[in-house]
Design an enzyme around this catalytic site. Structure first.
Site, PDB file in Angstrom:
ATOM      1  N   GLU A 127       0.822  -1.214   0.000  1.00 26.88           N
ATOM      2  CA  GLU A 127       0.000   0.000   0.000  1.00 26.88           C
ATOM      3  C   GLU A 127       0.857   1.266   0.000  1.00 26.88           C
ATOM      4  O   GLU A 127       0.496   2.279  -0.618  1.00 26.88           O
ATOM      5  CB  GLU A 127      -0.949  -0.002   1.206  1.00 26.88           C
ATOM      6  CG  GLU A 127      -1.932  -1.165   1.240  1.00 26.88           C
ATOM      7  CD  GLU A 127      -2.804  -1.248  -0.004  1.00 26.88           C
ATOM      8  OE1 GLU A 127      -3.050  -0.200  -0.631  1.00 26.88           O
ATOM      9  OE2 GLU A 127      -3.230  -2.366  -0.350  1.00 26.88           O
ATOM     10  N   HIS A 150     -13.487  -7.931  -4.376  1.00 30.35           N
ATOM     11  CA  HIS A 150     -13.423  -7.165  -5.615  1.00 30.35           C
ATOM     12  C   HIS A 150     -14.663  -7.336  -6.495  1.00 30.35           C
ATOM     13  O   HIS A 150     -14.881  -6.530  -7.398  1.00 30.35           O
ATOM     14  CB  HIS A 150     -12.167  -7.562  -6.396  1.00 30.35           C
ATOM     15  CG  HIS A 150     -10.901  -7.214  -5.683  1.00 30.35           C
ATOM     16  ND1 HIS A 150     -10.484  -7.885  -4.553  1.00 30.35           N
ATOM     17  CD2 HIS A 150      -9.971  -6.247  -5.922  1.00 30.35           C
ATOM     18  CE1 HIS A 150      -9.340  -7.365  -4.130  1.00 30.35           C
ATOM     19  NE2 HIS A 150      -9.017  -6.378  -4.931  1.00 30.35           N
TER      20      HIS A 150
END
Length: 595
Positions: free
Chosen positions: A365, A484
């Site tokens: 990230e 997702h």
């Protein structure tokens, strides 16, 4: 995380610009003035919307959801007006290529093209699916960290089966009817934008008319190694559970692979380590012993990037990021990095725990944040990755970041046996993931093309070699058990990125002066490598990704799986010897399995 991913999806790079509308105004000066105004106003509008989205994603209340939807609708009105003005220009005839490229990105409106009532319905369905997923529990256990920890550590097949089924009952089964409606509206928006369906719209961001064939070609190159890896892991699972649970020549029961979806097998390291007597560095145990905090984990990651001469995190990052799971409210724990559309305001949302796995995710990230910072000086239209896979690929962990996340520099692994163990730990993550990363969107593209009658019946198990622990039916919706899908986040980017990571790794290691096998490279401390990487990131989406990649690699600008195979070559030789006469592939079992 990009604001209005659900609402817009309109800033895709364009590979076939002839399909997009344009008007009659060919005045270059006026066109540039419009773009300047758009880039300023869009950033301001984005700021308001992303703050509402952040507030909802970090505090899942109905009032926050309503506020987020209201901002999405407001932003859609703005986008429609900007689209109307952009398409009044005869932009395809403008002489400045960067101006044309910006207009090309603005000429597709995305989901905001829907009529106001349908767009509001679209947003509410999306928010409902997100809410169902994020608040789902099984026996009062949440996905993170509870169920994730159970799948990582348990070897009780019955318990794992219960939680595997329970999670899908709590998520996908409840999402199924919503998802069918969502697909209908998504496709309606895509067609209004000039595309046949949403899958075609998503693929446009890769600027290649042969993208599907290109990805299929890469998979065929990598497939033989995956089959060998699958056979090796199956052999170890047969030894652990017995042939009555795992067939020596069959697909692997998905609930035994170490995570909720069988996409990442790294938690099987204890039974698959090629040389079990050669102990690895136990980062998790050491982190727990030292009481390492979430903040310290992010500081470790920041140190890696700054060692390359790259940017530090801003004061806003440390002040506003949500780095641990809150106790007083529900939050979407799926890790994500955020560009807040304002100078220096970049954030991460992650329910961090002190494990090696989460340390890797932290690096992952933080790489997004580096990308945001590097292209911050580009026009707003270009403040995106060269393609979606670039935003994933540049900061994945092939080995450079991977070794740093797995062990600090002073604990470098030494000796051939330790190196094979290290490569196995990487392959359990990287190679095991490849068919999963490929098949999610292969399935979804098929659904977008109109094949919605059998949503749970075409999920690529014959490619992955996995089977569900119980029989599934069309009352189930196992794809909805993966974030997702209800989150409407395209997935082929991850398959693309896992290949790109090693291609970039090869270049960066060469720049750093590394000598030796690719898997032994660590670019920590190399400003030369960092400068090379930063130059790529600063481009954003200002040029086609093929040109951006060629500028870095001095090559053809094509995705290339060979560096990945080179990286794992020593492990592959070891696996082939270890397999002996064992079956490679699978000949029995029902291959129908979704995520």
């Amino acid at each position: 995380m990009v604001f209005c991913l659900l609402a817009v999806l309109s800033l895709a790079a364009l590979g076939s610009a002839e399909r997009y509308p344009q008007g009659t105004n060919s005045n270059l000066t006026e066109a540039i003035a419009f773009l300047n105004r758009y880039n300023i106003e869009s950033r301001s509008q984005c700021r308001v919307g992303i703050l509402a989205l952040w507030k909802y994603m970090t505090n899942l209340t109905e009032s926050n959801m309503n506020a987020m939807i209201a901002e999405d609708q407001r932003f859609a009105v703005f986008q429609k007006e900007m689209w109307r003005q952009a398409t009044s220009f005869a932009w395809k005839n403008l002489t400045d290529p960067l101006v044309r490229r910006q207009f090309g990105k603005l000429s597709v409106l995305g989901n905001a093209v829907l009529p106001e009532d349908k767009f509001a319905k679209f947003l509410r369905i999306a928010a409902k699916m997100e809410d169902i997923y994020s608040q789902a529990k099984v026996d009062n256990l949440s996905l993170d960290p509870d169920l994730t920890r159970i799948f990582a550590s348990s070897r009780n097949a019955d318990d794992l089966k219960k939680y595997w089924v329970g999670w899908r009952d709590a998520t996908g089964k409840k999402i199924r009817s919503q998802y069918v409606k969502f697909v209908e509206l998504s496709n309606e928006a895509a067609r209004a934008n000039g595309f046949n369906d949403s899958g075609e719209l998503w693929r446009e961001s890769y600027e290649s008319l042969t993208f599907e064939d290109d990805m299929a070609e890469q998979w065929e190159i990598l497939r033989p190694f995956y089959l060998e890896m699958h056979a090796y892991v199956r052999m170890k699972l047969v030894k652990l559970y017995g042939e009555e649970v795992v067939k020596p020549d069959g697909p692997i029961p998905a609930h035994l692979l170490g995570d909720m979806w069988g996409q990442n097998w790294k938690h099987l390291q204890d039974i698959t380590r090629p040389f079990p007597d050669k102990q690895d560095v136990h980062i998790t145990l050491e982190m727990v012993r030292r009481n390492v905090t979430a903040i310290q984990m992010f500081k470790i990651s920041e140190d890696f990037f700054t060692s390359l001469g790259m940017k530090r995190m801003t004061p806003e990052f440390w002040h506003y990021s949500e780095l641990e799971k809150p106790e007083d409210r529900a939050m979407v724990c799926h890790p994500s990095a955020w560009n807040m559309c304002a100078d220096d305001d970049f954030r991460i949302k992650q329910c961090t725990v002190p494990t090696q796995e989460d340390l890797v995710t932290v690096h992952h990230e933080m790489g997004h944040i580096q990308y945001y910072q590097q292209y911050a000086d580009q026009p707003y239209v270009f403040q995106r990755g060269a393609n979606p896979g670039f935003h994933e690929g540049h900061r994945g962990r092939p080995g450079a970041v991977g070794r740093h996340a797995q062990a600090p520099p002073q604990d470098r692994l030494l000796g051939q046996e330790a190196e094979i163990n290290f490569l196995m730990s990487m392959a359990l993550e990287k190679i095991a993931f490849l068919p999963f990363g490929y098949l999610i969107d292969l399935w979804r593209w098929d659904v977008f093309r109109g094949n919605v009658d059998n949503l749970n019946d075409r999920c690529g198990g014959s490619t992955r070699g996995c089977v569900p622990p119980v029989r599934r039916s069309e009352t189930d919706f196992d794809p909805g058990a993966k974030y997702h899908i209800p989150g409407n986040m395209p997935y082929i980017r991850y398959f693309f990125s896992f290949i790109l990571q090693f291609q970039l790794q090869e270049v960066l290691c060469r720049e750093a002066g590394h000598v030796g096998p690719l898997h032994t490279c660590d670019i920590y401390g190399s400003h030369v490598a960092g400068d090379k990487l930063a130059a790529l990131l600063r481009l954003g989406s200002s040029m086609p990704w093929q040109d951006a990649l060629a500028s870095m690699t001095s090559g053809s600008g094509k995705l290339d799986a060979r560096p990945l195979l080179n990286y794992f070559a020593p492990l592959r030789r070891h696996i082939r010897v270890s397999l002996g006469n064992s079956t490679v592939g699978w000949t029995t079992g029902d291959h129908n399995i979704c995520p």
